[in-house]
Design a protein around this motif. Structure first.
Motif, PDB file in Angstrom:
ATOM      1  N   GLN A  29       0.823  -1.213   0.000  1.00 15.18           N
ATOM      2  CA  GLN A  29       0.000   0.000   0.000  1.00 15.18           C
ATOM      3  C   GLN A  29       0.858   1.264   0.000  1.00 15.18           C
ATOM      4  O   GLN A  29       0.563   2.224  -0.701  1.00 15.18           O
ATOM      5  N   LYS A  30       1.919   1.243   0.796  1.00 14.54           N
ATOM      6  CA  LYS A  30       2.784   2.423   0.892  1.00 14.54           C
ATOM      7  C   LYS A  30       3.453   2.724  -0.449  1.00 14.54           C
ATOM      8  O   LYS A  30       3.718   3.884  -0.779  1.00 14.54           O
ATOM      9  N   ALA A  31       3.686   1.678  -1.238  1.00 15.72           N
ATOM     10  CA  ALA A  31       4.292   1.854  -2.564  1.00 15.72           C
ATOM     11  C   ALA A  31       3.291   2.389  -3.582  1.00 15.72           C
ATOM     12  O   ALA A  31       3.659   2.710  -4.710  1.00 15.72           O
ATOM     13  N   GLY A  32       2.004   2.460  -3.187  1.00 15.80           N
ATOM     14  CA  GLY A  32       1.006   3.079  -4.049  1.00 15.80           C
ATOM     15  C   GLY A  32       0.050   2.127  -4.741  1.00 15.80           C
ATOM     16  O   GLY A  32      -0.716   2.534  -5.619  1.00 15.80           O
ATOM     17  N   PHE A  33       0.059   0.849  -4.331  1.00 10.04           N
ATOM     18  CA  PHE A  33      -0.850  -0.128  -4.932  1.00 10.04           C
ATOM     19  C   PHE A  33      -2.065  -0.337  -4.041  1.00 10.04           C
ATOM     20  O   PHE A  33      -2.008  -0.135  -2.829  1.00 10.04           O
ATOM     21  N   SER A  34      -3.169  -0.778  -4.658  1.00 18.59           N
ATOM     22  CA  SER A  34      -4.433  -0.783  -3.909  1.00 18.59           C
ATOM     23  C   SER A  34      -5.281  -2.039  -4.087  1.00 18.59           C
ATOM     24  O   SER A  34      -6.335  -2.152  -3.464  1.00 18.59           O
ATOM     25  N   THR A  35      -4.845  -2.953  -4.947  1.00 14.52           N
ATOM     26  CA  THR A  35      -5.710  -4.085  -5.295  1.00 14.52           C
ATOM     27  C   THR A  35      -4.953  -5.390  -5.135  1.00 14.52           C
ATOM     28  O   THR A  35      -3.895  -5.576  -5.737  1.00 14.52           O
ATOM     29  N   ILE A  36      -5.498  -6.291  -4.330  1.00 11.86           N
ATOM     30  CA  ILE A  36      -4.813  -7.559  -4.037  1.00 11.86           C
ATOM     31  C   ILE A  36      -5.786  -8.730  -4.163  1.00 11.86           C
ATOM     32  O   ILE A  36      -6.959  -8.608  -3.811  1.00 11.86           O
ATOM     33  N   GLU A  37      -5.286  -9.813  -4.686  1.00  6.90           N
ATOM     34  CA  GLU A  37      -6.089 -11.033  -4.885  1.00  6.90           C
ATOM     35  C   GLU A  37      -5.446 -12.183  -4.109  1.00  6.90           C
ATOM     36  O   GLU A  37      -4.256 -12.448  -4.252  1.00  6.90           O
ATOM     37  N   ILE A  38      -6.250 -12.829  -3.283  1.00  2.00           N
ATOM     38  CA  ILE A  38      -5.812 -14.051  -2.613  1.00  2.00           C
ATOM     39  C   ILE A  38      -6.455 -15.218  -3.352  1.00  2.00           C
ATOM     40  O   ILE A  38      -7.682 -15.276  -3.477  1.00  2.00           O
TER      41      ILE A  38
END
Length: 217
Positions: free
Chosen positions: A37-46
């Motif tokens: 998140q801190k790197a600027g990403f917002s979408t994660i899939e498990i």
């Protein structure tokens, strides 16, 4: 559970990458997600074939309310039901399951549907996929996405497999609206404890490769 029940397209469009995590542990997530998140990403899939996937999805939804949390490797209605019960905000499939697409559309949950041939891609889109996950793109590359979009230019494509830091910009330049990335987004050596700062720098440098002009508004 988070109050934000719906997928944030705005957050995704600001960093149009679906980060794919398979076979991860709670400890790994606790270290990696804040960095992501801190790197600027917002979408994660498990992926649903991860041990304890539904618990991990529920935990992420609870602890990271600004994150888009989805379930991947959803192949059946049973998988879909479990993913939704866990709080998944979007669904990713490796295959075209009509029931799953139609159900997701009915309830307003975006589905990124796995398809490969132009016919499969068109069918997934017309059934109601929010975007079509072109998979496995590793065998076909950027040229294939360009060729498919020539006649099917209204379809949102999300190439997955074979997307790397070196070629990610090319996928966007030919018209992809996003990409799915697993090992090339989360390199194994950088997933180890103590490598968080290195992972952060890697993710920041990768994000810079995405041409901002192609990001939707």
């Amino acid at each position: 559970m988070s109050n934000q029940t719906t997928f944030s397209w705005e957050a995704f469009e600001a960093a149009p990458v679906v980060g794919i995590l398979r076979g991860v542990t709670v400890d790994t997530l606790n270290r990696i997600i804040p960095v992501y998140q801190k790197a600027g990403f917002s979408t994660i899939e498990i992926t649903m074939n991860t041990e304890g996937a539904t618990d991990l999805i529920a935990q992420l939804r609870d602890e990271y309310p600004s994150l888009n949390v989805g379930a991947g490797t959803v192949c059946s209605m049973d998988d879909l039901e479990k993913a939704l019960m866990a709080g998944a905000q979007f669904i990713v499939t490796p295959i075209l399951n009509e029931e799953v697409i139609i159900k997701c559309k009915e309830i307003g949950v975006p589905s990124f549907v796995g398809a490969l041939t132009p016919t499969e891609i068109y069918n997934a889109w017309t059934l109601g996929a929010a975007a079509v996950k072109v998979f496995p793109c590793s065998q076909f590359g950027v040229g294939y996405i360009k060729d498919v979009l020539a006649p099917l230019n209204t379809i949102k494509l999300l190439p997955t497999g074979g997307v790397t830091k070196d070629n990610i910009a090319d996928f966007f330049k030919v018209g992809a609206i996003g990409v799915g990335m697993g090992g090339s987004l989360f390199p194994k050596p950088l997933m180890e404890e103590g490598k968080e700062e290195e992972l952060m720098q890697y993710l920041i440098s990768l994000k810079k490769e995405i041409p901002t002009a192609t990001i939707l508004s």
